[in-house]
Scaffold this active site. Structure first.
Site, PDB file in Angstrom:
ATOM      1  N   THR A 117     -93.258  28.904  76.792  1.00 19.00           N
ATOM      2  CA  THR A 117     -92.478  28.529  75.588  1.00 19.00           C
ATOM      3  C   THR A 117     -93.078  29.403  74.351  1.00 19.00           C
ATOM      4  O   THR A 117     -92.097  30.106  73.737  1.00 19.00           O
ATOM      5  CB  THR A 117     -92.483  27.243  75.412  1.00 19.00           C
ATOM      6  OG1 THR A 117     -92.215  26.325  76.541  1.00 19.00           O
ATOM      7  CG2 THR A 117     -91.319  26.749  74.385  1.00 19.00           C
ATOM      8  N   LYS A 138     -78.984  25.438  76.277  1.00 22.02           N
ATOM      9  CA  LYS A 138     -80.163  26.280  76.537  1.00 22.02           C
ATOM     10  C   LYS A 138     -80.262  26.699  77.915  1.00 22.02           C
ATOM     11  O   LYS A 138     -80.520  27.954  78.102  1.00 22.02           O
ATOM     12  CB  LYS A 138     -81.405  25.206  75.927  1.00 22.02           C
ATOM     13  CG  LYS A 138     -82.791  26.191  76.114  1.00 22.02           C
ATOM     14  CD  LYS A 138     -84.093  25.385  76.269  1.00 22.02           C
ATOM     15  CE  LYS A 138     -83.978  24.567  75.243  1.00 22.02           C
ATOM     16  NZ  LYS A 138     -85.644  23.631  74.985  1.00 22.02           N
ATOM     17  N   GLY A 177     -92.556  18.856  81.160  1.00 17.67           N
ATOM     18  CA  GLY A 177     -93.200  18.398  80.224  1.00 17.67           C
ATOM     19  C   GLY A 177     -92.648  18.396  78.923  1.00 17.67           C
ATOM     20  O   GLY A 177     -91.411  19.504  78.681  1.00 17.67           O
ATOM     21  N   ASP A 178     -92.850  18.188  77.883  1.00 15.66           N
ATOM     22  CA  ASP A 178     -92.329  18.086  76.451  1.00 15.66           C
ATOM     23  C   ASP A 178     -93.402  17.552  75.532  1.00 15.66           C
ATOM     24  O   ASP A 178     -94.588  17.444  76.059  1.00 15.66           O
ATOM     25  CB  ASP A 178     -91.024  17.268  76.158  1.00 15.66           C
ATOM     26  CG  ASP A 178     -90.291  17.698  74.880  1.00 15.66           C
ATOM     27  OD1 ASP A 178     -89.785  18.762  74.951  1.00 15.66           O
ATOM     28  OD2 ASP A 178     -90.546  17.211  73.989  1.00 15.66           O
ATOM     29  N   SER A 186     -90.093  27.517  84.189  1.00 16.68           N
ATOM     30  CA  SER A 186     -89.834  26.270  84.945  1.00 16.68           C
ATOM     31  C   SER A 186     -88.951  26.569  86.094  1.00 16.68           C
ATOM     32  O   SER A 186     -89.037  26.431  87.246  1.00 16.68           O
ATOM     33  CB  SER A 186     -89.183  25.153  84.495  1.00 16.68           C
ATOM     34  OG  SER A 186     -90.489  24.493  83.545  1.00 16.68           O
ATOM     35  N   LYS A 194     -83.067  15.483  80.173  1.00 13.45           N
ATOM     36  CA  LYS A 194     -84.133  14.867  79.385  1.00 13.45           C
ATOM     37  C   LYS A 194     -84.332  13.496  79.627  1.00 13.45           C
ATOM     38  O   LYS A 194     -83.811  12.704  80.117  1.00 13.45           O
ATOM     39  CB  LYS A 194     -83.967  15.293  78.003  1.00 13.45           C
ATOM     40  CG  LYS A 194     -85.182  15.328  77.224  1.00 13.45           C
ATOM     41  CD  LYS A 194     -85.774  16.908  77.259  1.00 13.45           C
ATOM     42  CE  LYS A 194     -86.699  17.090  76.373  1.00 13.45           C
ATOM     43  NZ  LYS A 194     -87.120  18.831  76.446  1.00 13.45           N
ATOM     44  N   ASN A 210     -98.828  22.699  72.847  1.00 17.59           N
ATOM     45  CA  ASN A 210     -98.505  23.714  73.943  1.00 17.59           C
ATOM     46  C   ASN A 210     -97.813  24.888  73.258  1.00 17.59           C
ATOM     47  O   ASN A 210     -98.175  26.194  73.365  1.00 17.59           O
ATOM     48  CB  ASN A 210     -97.674  22.944  75.071  1.00 17.59           C
ATOM     49  CG  ASN A 210     -97.337  24.104  75.989  1.00 17.59           C
ATOM     50  OD1 ASN A 210     -96.135  24.569  75.786  1.00 17.59           O
ATOM     51  ND2 ASN A 210     -98.357  24.507  76.783  1.00 17.59           N
TER      52      ASN A 210
HETATM   53  P1  NDP Z   1     -97.472  19.032  72.109  1.00 16.99           P
HETATM   54  O1  NDP Z   1     -97.521  17.499  72.634  1.00 16.99           O
HETATM   55  O2  NDP Z   1     -98.053  19.768  73.148  1.00 16.99           O
HETATM   56  O3  NDP Z   1     -97.580  19.008  70.813  1.00 16.99           O
HETATM   57  C1  NDP Z   1     -96.876  18.517  69.726  1.00 16.99           C
HETATM   58  C2  NDP Z   1     -97.074  19.138  68.416  1.00 16.99           C
HETATM   59  O4  NDP Z   1     -96.462  18.674  67.572  1.00 16.99           O
HETATM   60  C3  NDP Z   1     -98.873  18.252  67.949  1.00 16.99           C
HETATM   61  O5  NDP Z   1     -99.582  19.168  67.253  1.00 16.99           O
HETATM   62  C4  NDP Z   1     -97.970  17.162  67.392  1.00 16.99           C
HETATM   63  O6  NDP Z   1     -99.315  16.681  66.299  1.00 16.99           O
HETATM   64  C5  NDP Z   1     -96.819  17.513  66.571  1.00 16.99           C
HETATM   65  N1  NDP Z   1     -96.176  16.753  66.509  1.00 16.99           N
HETATM   66  C6  NDP Z   1     -95.483  15.629  67.434  1.00 16.99           C
HETATM   67  N2  NDP Z   1     -94.441  14.822  66.682  1.00 16.99           N
HETATM   68  C7  NDP Z   1     -94.844  15.110  65.507  1.00 16.99           C
HETATM   69  C8  NDP Z   1     -94.166  14.414  64.252  1.00 16.99           C
HETATM   70  N3  NDP Z   1     -93.250  13.612  64.526  1.00 16.99           N
HETATM   71  N4  NDP Z   1     -94.655  14.701  63.207  1.00 16.99           N
HETATM   72  C9  NDP Z   1     -95.647  15.757  63.038  1.00 16.99           C
HETATM   73  N5  NDP Z   1     -96.244  16.546  64.037  1.00 16.99           N
HETATM   74  C10 NDP Z   1     -95.696  16.119  65.154  1.00 16.99           C
HETATM   75  O7  NDP Z   1     -95.782  19.254  72.642  1.00 16.99           O
HETATM   76  P2  NDP Z   1     -95.249  20.715  72.838  1.00 16.99           P
HETATM   77  O8  NDP Z   1     -95.942  21.877  72.128  1.00 16.99           O
HETATM   78  O9  NDP Z   1     -94.833  20.878  74.144  1.00 16.99           O
HETATM   79  O10 NDP Z   1     -93.743  20.385  71.996  1.00 16.99           O
HETATM   80  C11 NDP Z   1     -93.433  21.127  70.542  1.00 16.99           C
HETATM   81  C12 NDP Z   1     -92.054  21.331  70.371  1.00 16.99           C
HETATM   82  O11 NDP Z   1     -91.500  22.001  71.236  1.00 16.99           O
HETATM   83  C13 NDP Z   1     -91.159  20.061  70.608  1.00 16.99           C
HETATM   84  O12 NDP Z   1     -90.080  20.170  69.907  1.00 16.99           O
HETATM   85  C14 NDP Z   1     -90.630  20.328  72.077  1.00 16.99           C
HETATM   86  O13 NDP Z   1     -89.417  19.606  72.244  1.00 16.99           O
HETATM   87  C15 NDP Z   1     -90.303  21.799  71.885  1.00 16.99           C
HETATM   88  N6  NDP Z   1     -90.401  22.506  73.201  1.00 16.99           N
HETATM   89  C16 NDP Z   1     -91.276  22.184  73.938  1.00 16.99           C
HETATM   90  C17 NDP Z   1     -91.298  23.041  75.502  1.00 16.99           C
HETATM   91  C18 NDP Z   1     -92.392  22.956  76.280  1.00 16.99           C
HETATM   92  O14 NDP Z   1     -92.310  23.839  77.329  1.00 16.99           O
HETATM   93  N7  NDP Z   1     -93.607  22.318  76.171  1.00 16.99           N
HETATM   94  C19 NDP Z   1     -90.274  23.823  75.730  1.00 16.99           C
HETATM   95  C20 NDP Z   1     -89.305  23.960  74.649  1.00 16.99           C
HETATM   96  C21 NDP Z   1     -89.335  23.333  73.496  1.00 16.99           C
HETATM   97  P3  NDP Z   1    -100.130  15.412  66.542  1.00 16.99           P
HETATM   98  O15 NDP Z   1    -100.717  15.799  68.080  1.00 16.99           O
HETATM   99  O16 NDP Z   1    -100.955  14.781  65.724  1.00 16.99           O
HETATM  100  O17 NDP Z   1     -98.978  14.277  67.505  1.00 16.99           O
HETATM  101  O1  2IT Z   2     -87.517  21.560  75.828  1.00 19.75           O
HETATM  102  C1  2IT Z   2     -87.706  22.230  76.592  1.00 19.75           C
HETATM  103  O2  2IT Z   2     -86.991  23.270  77.028  1.00 19.75           O
HETATM  104  C2  2IT Z   2     -88.773  21.730  77.632  1.00 19.75           C
HETATM  105  N1  2IT Z   2     -89.449  20.615  77.114  1.00 19.75           N
HETATM  106  C3  2IT Z   2     -89.142  22.471  79.003  1.00 19.75           C
HETATM  107  C4  2IT Z   2     -88.206  22.013  80.064  1.00 19.75           C
HETATM  108  C5  2IT Z   2     -88.423  22.331  81.377  1.00 19.75           C
HETATM  109  O3  2IT Z   2     -87.962  21.825  82.220  1.00 19.75           O
HETATM  110  O4  2IT Z   2     -89.391  22.918  81.642  1.00 19.75           O
END
Ligand code: NDP
Ligand code: 2IT
Length: 448
Positions: free
Chosen positions: A207, A112, A163-164, A381, A124, A238
């Site tokens: 994202t 990525k 973050g993640d 980032s 990670k 997020n």
């Molecule tokens: P958040 O913690 O902000 O939100 C996660 C969301 O997904 C919440 O609604 C959560 O529900 C739900 N969730 C998490 N785990 C589960 C599960 N096992 N089953 C069902 N629902 C679930 O995380 P992000 O929005 O940052 O991340 C979401 C996805 O995006 C992940 O796969 C992450 O790796 C990916 N990602 C994030 C990036 C970023 O910049 N933040 C960048 C690229 C990819 P609940 O609150 O009830 O747990």
């Molecule tokens: O999965 C991803 O790309 C992230 N959670 C963001 C990683 C980052 O360094 O901003």
């Protein structure tokens, strides 16, 4: 045979790491053509080298909860590959975190980050700590304890976490504060910081916005747009929130969001201000949403058909899986396709199972695989790192324009590479080969 052999060895060596097997299988299967065409990759043992991280750091995190009880969690930082830049990738705090999850995420991150056109290696980390139902004080003490070990492994030219799942602005603040105190250095060793103390504008949105920009690019090639179209989104964190927001900017109608307990179907369109209030500020269950929007429906997990995700049963033009890995399986993919879905853009990492991915590819819909479609977050980032290094922040429009350009470039290189290998609609193949080549060639250039 070379590709299959490496995949088999990974499965034998790490039998419990199912998600890692899945990610390796998905990437390496689509590299078969380039490996066959260019013998140097096998001669340099590139695949064997790619599946073992440079370094895996496992550590214990002790902290004290609000009632004075000692808590113990497992911490991880897996530094995968630094051939094209310092290790870069998020931290996940969630009870499901284990070595296999962090390894799949770190492995994906390598390719990525390569696609972003920036000089970023892949890594990670995270912990099985669950921030849910913890006080701010508990989250702070956990983050400080986590950083007490992590600080010795990271730095602006070494490894830059972000973050993640479970790690947002609040957690990055506590982590950064502790890093600064331990090192006596104010430097960009973390991204996702708040703007006032070293963050980048647009990082919170990046994202989600990027994922929608990627969908737009895929559709543009086919003469379609998102305007006026029904879209479904899973997750409500997020990535999901800013996907919903950007869809409105483009005139689309996002109708679903979900969390781990259930989903909302709001036919009139998701109320994004309410969503932010519930999830970013109050941090409560989505069930609260229907108290304010009485025409919306709430479906609890478990109240819908077993082994399917209710979000994907809602007919849509475009779907944006934005919660977590394997949240969209073969059954869900069939339902989406039967209902006429024309576009899937993955905000989450590896949200589609291998079966679902295969169905999307065979149907030749616009399918944007995670490492391409959600790269906007890590790309901004990277832009935050540039701003930290120059000590000069950019305005919102500047960052947004750069993000937009990066997403266009990622689509274009993925699509061109797919065409080069005579699979014009297969962006999985295109993104994997394009991401791989840059990293593999750098590894060869830099010697064994
Ligand atoms: P958040 O913690 O902000 O939100 C996660 C969301 O997904 C919440 O609604 C959560 O529900 C739900 N969730 C998490 N785990 C589960 C599960 N096992 N089953 C069902 N629902 C679930 O995380 P992000 O929005 O940052 O991340 C979401 C996805 O995006 C992940 O796969 C992450 O790796 C990916 N990602 C994030 C990036 C970023 O910049 N933040 C960048 C690229 C990819 P609940 O609150 O009830 O747990
Ligand atoms: O999965 C991803 O790309 C992230 N959670 C963001 C990683 C980052 O360094 O901003």
């Amino acid at each position: 045979m070379y590709v299959e052999n490496v995949i088999e060895k990974v499965k034998l060596k790490y039998p419990d790491q199912k998600e890692f097997h899945q990610a390796v299988q998905e990437v390496f299967t689509s590299l078969a053509l380039v490996i066959k065409k260019d013998k140097k990759y096998q001669e340099s043992a590139i695949l064997e080298r790619l599946v073992i991280p440079d370094r895996e750091i496992y550590f214990r995190v002790n902290w004290v909860n609000d009632v004075g009880k000692i808590q113990v969690n497992q911490g991880y930082r897996i530094e995968f590959n630094a051939a094209i830049g310092p290790y870069k990738g998020g931290l996940r705090f969630h009870p499901s975190v284990n070595a296999g999850i962090i390894k799949f995420l770190g492995f994906e991150q390598v390719f990525k980050n390569s696609l972003t056109t920036l000089h970023l290696g892949g890594g990670k980390g995270g912990s099985d700590f669950d921030p849910k139902n913890k006080s701010d004080g508990e989250v702070m003490r956990f983050c400080q304890a986590f950083m007490n070990e992590l600080y010795r492994h990271i730095g602006p030219y070494t490894d830059i976490p972000a973050g993640d799942i479970g790690v947002g602005g609040r957690e990055i603040g506590y982590l950064f504060g502790q890093y600064r105190k331990l090192t006596n250095r104010f430097e960009g060793a973390l991204t996702g910081k708040r703007f006032d103390w070293g963050g980048s504008l647009m990082r919170p949105e990046a994202t989600g916005y990027g994922c929608v920009y990627f969908a737009e690019e895929m559709l543009k090639e086919r003469g379609e747009t998102l305007a006026g179209k029904i879209c479904t989104i899973s997750g409500s964190g997020n990535v999901a929130i800013y996907t919903v927001e950007k869809l409105y900017h483009l005139g689309a109608k996002p109708v679903t969001v979900s969390d781990s307990k259930g989903m909302i179907y709001d036919e009139a369109g998701i109320d994004v201000a309410l969503l932010k209030e519930l999830k970013e500020i109050k941090r409560v269950s989505l069930e609260e949403y229907i108290k304010f929007r009485t025409n919306a429906k709430y479906i609890k997990v478990g109240d819908y058909k077993e082994d399917t995700n209710a979000v994907w049963s809602i007919p849509c033009f475009a779907a944006f899986p934005s919660a977590t890995e394997n949240e969209l399986n073969g059954k869900d993919a069939k339902t989406l396709l039967q209902n006429g879905c024309k576009c899937v853009s993955e905000g989450a990492n590896m949200p589609s199972t291998l079966e679902a991915l295969d169905l999307f590819l065979r149907a030749k819909i616009c399918y944007g695989p995670a490492k391409a479609a959600n790269a906007g977050g890590v790309a901004v980032s990277g832009l935050e790192m540039s701003q930290n290094a120059s000590m000069h922040p950019w305005d919102f429009e500047t960052v947004d324009k750069k993000l937009h350009n990066i997403m266009e470039n990622i689509f274009s290189i993925s699509s061109q590479t797919a065409k080069e290998f005579a699979e014009p609609t297969n962006l999985v193949l295109g993104a994997n080969i394009a991401g791989f080549r840059k990293v593999a060639d750098a590894m060869i250039d830099q010697g064994v």
